[in-house]
Every structure is written in C-alpha cells, then in structure tokens.
Enzyme design. Structure first.
Site, PDB file in Angstrom:
ATOM      1  CE  LYS A  13      56.374  46.884  44.318  1.00  0.00           C
ATOM      2  NZ  LYS A  13      55.603  46.607  43.079  1.00  0.00           N
ATOM      3  NE  ARG A  88      50.623  48.016  47.436  1.00  0.00           N
ATOM      4  CZ  ARG A  88      51.357  46.964  47.094  1.00  0.00           C
ATOM      5  NH1 ARG A  88      52.320  46.544  47.867  1.00  0.00           N
ATOM      6  NH2 ARG A  88      51.113  46.346  45.970  1.00  0.00           N
ATOM      7  NE  ARG A 127      54.107  37.906  40.130  1.00  0.00           N
ATOM      8  CZ  ARG A 127      53.972  39.026  40.837  1.00  0.00           C
ATOM      9  NH1 ARG A 127      55.042  39.635  41.301  1.00  0.00           N
ATOM     10  NH2 ARG A 127      52.782  39.530  41.066  1.00  0.00           N
ATOM     11  NE  ARG A 160      51.255  37.802  43.849  1.00  0.00           N
ATOM     12  CZ  ARG A 160      51.851  38.982  44.062  1.00  0.00           C
ATOM     13  NH1 ARG A 160      53.163  39.023  44.222  1.00  0.00           N
ATOM     14  NH2 ARG A 160      51.160  40.098  44.104  1.00  0.00           N
ATOM     15  NE  ARG A 171      48.223  43.057  42.079  1.00  0.00           N
ATOM     16  CZ  ARG A 171      49.052  42.166  41.525  1.00  0.00           C
ATOM     17  NH1 ARG A 171      48.589  41.197  40.756  1.00  0.00           N
ATOM     18  NH2 ARG A 171      50.349  42.243  41.756  1.00  0.00           N
TER      19      ARG A 171
HETATM   20  P1  AP5 Z   1      58.285  41.222  40.315  1.00  0.00           P
HETATM   21  O1  AP5 Z   1      59.696  41.525  40.663  1.00  0.00           O
HETATM   22  O2  AP5 Z   1      57.632  40.066  40.960  1.00  0.00           O
HETATM   23  O3  AP5 Z   1      57.388  42.545  40.427  1.00  0.00           O
HETATM   24  P2  AP5 Z   1      56.902  43.359  41.698  1.00  0.00           P
HETATM   25  O4  AP5 Z   1      57.129  44.796  41.408  1.00  0.00           O
HETATM   26  O5  AP5 Z   1      57.514  42.804  42.941  1.00  0.00           O
HETATM   27  O6  AP5 Z   1      55.357  43.044  41.584  1.00  0.00           O
HETATM   28  P3  AP5 Z   1      54.266  42.538  42.647  1.00  0.00           P
HETATM   29  O7  AP5 Z   1      53.087  42.068  41.846  1.00  0.00           O
HETATM   30  O8  AP5 Z   1      54.840  41.559  43.606  1.00  0.00           O
HETATM   31  O9  AP5 Z   1      53.916  43.854  43.312  1.00  0.00           O
HETATM   32  P4  AP5 Z   1      52.644  44.198  44.033  1.00  0.00           P
HETATM   33  O10 AP5 Z   1      53.083  45.477  44.560  1.00  0.00           O
HETATM   34  O11 AP5 Z   1      51.396  44.200  43.273  1.00  0.00           O
HETATM   35  O12 AP5 Z   1      52.395  42.941  44.982  1.00  0.00           O
HETATM   36  P5  AP5 Z   1      52.649  42.721  46.512  1.00  0.00           P
HETATM   37  O13 AP5 Z   1      53.025  41.319  46.697  1.00  0.00           O
HETATM   38  O14 AP5 Z   1      53.498  43.798  47.089  1.00  0.00           O
HETATM   39  O15 AP5 Z   1      58.228  41.030  38.707  1.00  0.00           O
HETATM   40  C1  AP5 Z   1      57.021  40.666  38.063  1.00  0.00           C
HETATM   41  C2  AP5 Z   1      57.340  39.705  36.899  1.00  0.00           C
HETATM   42  O16 AP5 Z   1      58.061  40.419  35.907  1.00  0.00           O
HETATM   43  C3  AP5 Z   1      58.209  38.515  37.309  1.00  0.00           C
HETATM   44  O17 AP5 Z   1      57.776  37.385  36.600  1.00  0.00           O
HETATM   45  C4  AP5 Z   1      59.634  38.920  36.876  1.00  0.00           C
HETATM   46  O18 AP5 Z   1      60.411  37.798  36.489  1.00  0.00           O
HETATM   47  C5  AP5 Z   1      59.344  39.820  35.676  1.00  0.00           C
HETATM   48  N1  AP5 Z   1      60.288  40.932  35.565  1.00  0.00           N
HETATM   49  C6  AP5 Z   1      60.830  41.670  36.576  1.00  0.00           C
HETATM   50  N2  AP5 Z   1      61.632  42.627  36.092  1.00  0.00           N
HETATM   51  C7  AP5 Z   1      61.581  42.501  34.728  1.00  0.00           C
HETATM   52  C8  AP5 Z   1      62.200  43.216  33.657  1.00  0.00           C
HETATM   53  N3  AP5 Z   1      63.046  44.235  33.881  1.00  0.00           N
HETATM   54  N4  AP5 Z   1      61.920  42.832  32.396  1.00  0.00           N
HETATM   55  C9  AP5 Z   1      61.072  41.779  32.154  1.00  0.00           C
HETATM   56  N5  AP5 Z   1      60.474  41.058  33.134  1.00  0.00           N
HETATM   57  C10 AP5 Z   1      60.720  41.428  34.405  1.00  0.00           C
HETATM   58  O19 AP5 Z   1      51.164  42.987  47.106  1.00  0.00           O
HETATM   59  C11 AP5 Z   1      50.106  42.078  46.835  1.00  0.00           C
HETATM   60  C12 AP5 Z   1      48.855  42.576  47.550  1.00  0.00           C
HETATM   61  O20 AP5 Z   1      49.088  42.615  48.985  1.00  0.00           O
HETATM   62  C13 AP5 Z   1      48.415  44.006  47.206  1.00  0.00           C
HETATM   63  O21 AP5 Z   1      47.607  44.049  46.035  1.00  0.00           O
HETATM   64  C14 AP5 Z   1      47.640  44.397  48.467  1.00  0.00           C
HETATM   65  O22 AP5 Z   1      46.359  43.813  48.483  1.00  0.00           O
HETATM   66  C15 AP5 Z   1      48.458  43.757  49.583  1.00  0.00           C
HETATM   67  N6  AP5 Z   1      49.502  44.662  50.087  1.00  0.00           N
HETATM   68  C16 AP5 Z   1      50.856  44.493  50.019  1.00  0.00           C
HETATM   69  N7  AP5 Z   1      51.494  45.538  50.569  1.00  0.00           N
HETATM   70  C17 AP5 Z   1      50.534  46.400  50.996  1.00  0.00           C
HETATM   71  C18 AP5 Z   1      50.575  47.675  51.619  1.00  0.00           C
HETATM   72  N8  AP5 Z   1      51.748  48.285  51.912  1.00  0.00           N
HETATM   73  N9  AP5 Z   1      49.385  48.277  51.899  1.00  0.00           N
HETATM   74  C19 AP5 Z   1      48.209  47.685  51.651  1.00  0.00           C
HETATM   75  N10 AP5 Z   1      48.096  46.484  51.035  1.00  0.00           N
HETATM   76  C20 AP5 Z   1      49.264  45.841  50.714  1.00  0.00           C
END
Ligand code: AP5
Length: 215
Positions: A13, A88, A127, A160, A171
């Site tokens: 994402k 979410r 990552r 992270r 997660r």
């Molecule tokens: P990346 O693009 O970073 O993946 P992502 O989908 O953004 O993953 P996140 O881990 O950031 O999502 P998340 O939803 O768990 O975390 P968030 O920060 O929102 O890609 C991942 C890796 O893969 C990278 O190294 C990239 O280079 C590689 N990659 C990408 N595409 C690829 C491909 N096609 N092929 C190969 N490699 C690839 O949330 C963190 C925490 O915050 C949550 O756990 C929760 O506690 C809290 N939080 C955030 N939002 C909310 C909400 N709305 N409600 C409640 N709690 C929340």
C-alpha cells in the site's frame, strides 16, 4: 481522485501510494505514518498508540477516525487523497462515509491488493526505511545501492519495531479478522478494484494506473 488502498500489512500500500501521489498530485494519508510520527514526538496520543502498535493490534477507532477527519479538512485534500491503512474496521468505514458526506465528497475507488501470507512475512521481515527521509526499501526486492544506506539522502536504513515475525503474524491475523470484511463492504458499493499484489512493484504500478485512468 479520492482513493483508498486496502490490503494486509506488507501488501504494498505504502509503496504504491507514493507512486499515485506523484502521478495525481494528491496527498498520501497513512494513519500508520501519522501514528509513528506521534510516537516519535512522544505526544500523549503517541504514547498510548505505541502500546497497541507494538503488540500488533489496532489503535482504537475513535483515535484514528479523529486523525483522518482532521487531515481530510486540510487544503491539500481539495483535489483528492489516497488513504493508506484506513479504514481498517467496519466502524471506521462507516465513520469515513459520514465524514465524506458532510464534506460533499465521495469515494472514487478502493483498490484492494491481494498477496499470500508467506510472501507478506518475507516482505515485512525484509523491509527497511530511511530514518531521515522515510523512503522505503526491501533487502531483496527493492534494495538500496549500498546496504543500510538510503540512496536518496544517505540516511541510515532501519527496521520498524512491529516488523518482527511474531508481531507480523499477529498483525496478519488482526487484518483477517477485522479488516478483510471491508473487501465485500466496498464490493457491494461498486467502487472496488481488485489487483494481484504478487506481481513485481512496477507491474502492479502500471496495472493500477491503467485501471484508474480507464475508470
Ligand atoms: P509496503 O508498501 O511498506 O507495505 P504496506 O502495505 O504499506 O505495509 P505496512 O506494514 O506499512 O502496512 P500496515 O497496514 O501493517 O502498517 P501501517 O503503517 O498502516 O511494502 C512492504 C515491503 O514489501 C517493502 O519493503 C516493499 O519494498 C516491499 N514490496 C512492496 N511491494 C512489493 C512487491 N510487489 N513485490 C515485492 N516486494 C514488495 O500500520 C501500523 C500500525 O499502526 C497498525 O498495526 C496499527 O497498530 C496502527 N494503525 C494504522 N492505521 C490504523 C487504523 N486505521 N486503525 C487502527 N490502527 C491503525
């Protein structure tokens, strides 16, 4: 264009949102990034959120809904936005709907990225993020030229806190239980685009752009 990127942790994402931001000149609103910034600053909200985040759970709906509601009022969202990691839960999706209605806006598209579990674990354990500019990398799929050093600014690459395998699996379970139901929620409203997130980054980017431009 008002967009949501939906998908499990590690689906890509954030990676794809950065590309869409440049393509359409609209901001990426990542609730994860906003929460991590609050943790770094040590605000009251950040300290509370950190407990949930490090345990792999979700921060309470009321907190994240408040963050997004405020962020959507900012002027740079006038021409559109990309929500990354929000909503979410069904409660967050309902709150977003009410918020957009009150602003006379509507969602154009929700893009769902689908990736299998073991690929997600491999992506998240590998990552790395630049401590200075926040640019994302992967040790195998999107490596920096020099190990541990950001190509863009020379900053140190870090992992992270929640990208440890045990927390990642928690997660992913939380996603399956609380977030995956949003796929049918948005399918029913007719705004959902489903994409195979197992392709290489650039191929997904091309497919996403062609689908968005055609719709
Ligand atoms: P990346 O693009 O970073 O993946 P992502 O989908 O953004 O993953 P996140 O881990 O950031 O999502 P998340 O939803 O768990 O975390 P968030 O920060 O929102 O890609 C991942 C890796 O893969 C990278 O190294 C990239 O280079 C590689 N990659 C990408 N595409 C690829 C491909 N096609 N092929 C190969 N490699 C690839 O949330 C963190 C925490 O915050 C949550 O756990 C929760 O506690 C809290 N939080 C955030 N939002 C909310 C909400 N709305 N409600 C409640 N709690 C929340």
């Amino acid at each position: 264009m008002n967009l949501i990127l939906l998908g499990p942790p590690g689906a890509g994402k954030g990676t794809q949102a950065k590309m869409l931001t440049e393509e359409f000149s609209i901001p990426q609103i990542s609730t994860g990034d906003i929460l991590r910034a609050a943790v770094k600053e040590g605000t009251v909200m950040g300290l509370k959120a950190k407990e949930y985040m490090n345990a792999g759970g979700l921060v309470p709906d009321a907190v994240v809904v408040g963050i997004v509601r405020d962020r959507l009022q900012e002027a740079d969202c006038d021409n559109g936005f990309i929500l990354d990691g929000f909503p979410r839960t069904l409660a967050q999706a309902d709150a977003l709907q009410s918020c957009l209605q009150s602003m006379n806006k509507e969602l154009d598209r929700v893009i769902s990225l689908e990736v299998n579990t073991e690929a997600l674990v491999e992506r998240l354990t590998g990552r790395r993020t630049c401590r200075e500019c926040g640019r994302g990398y992967h040790v195998k799929f999107d490596a920096s030229r020099e190990a541990g050093v950001c190509d863009a600014c020379g900053g140190a690459l870090i992992q992270r806190d929640d990208d440890q395998e045990e927390t990642i699996r928690k997660r992913l379970q939380v996603y399956a239980d609380q977030t995956a139901p949003l796929i049918s929620y948005y399918r029913e409203t007719g705004v959902l685009l489903e994409l195979d997130g197992m392709q290489p980054i650039l191929q997904i980017q091309e497919k996403m752009l062609s689908l968005l431009k055609a719709s």
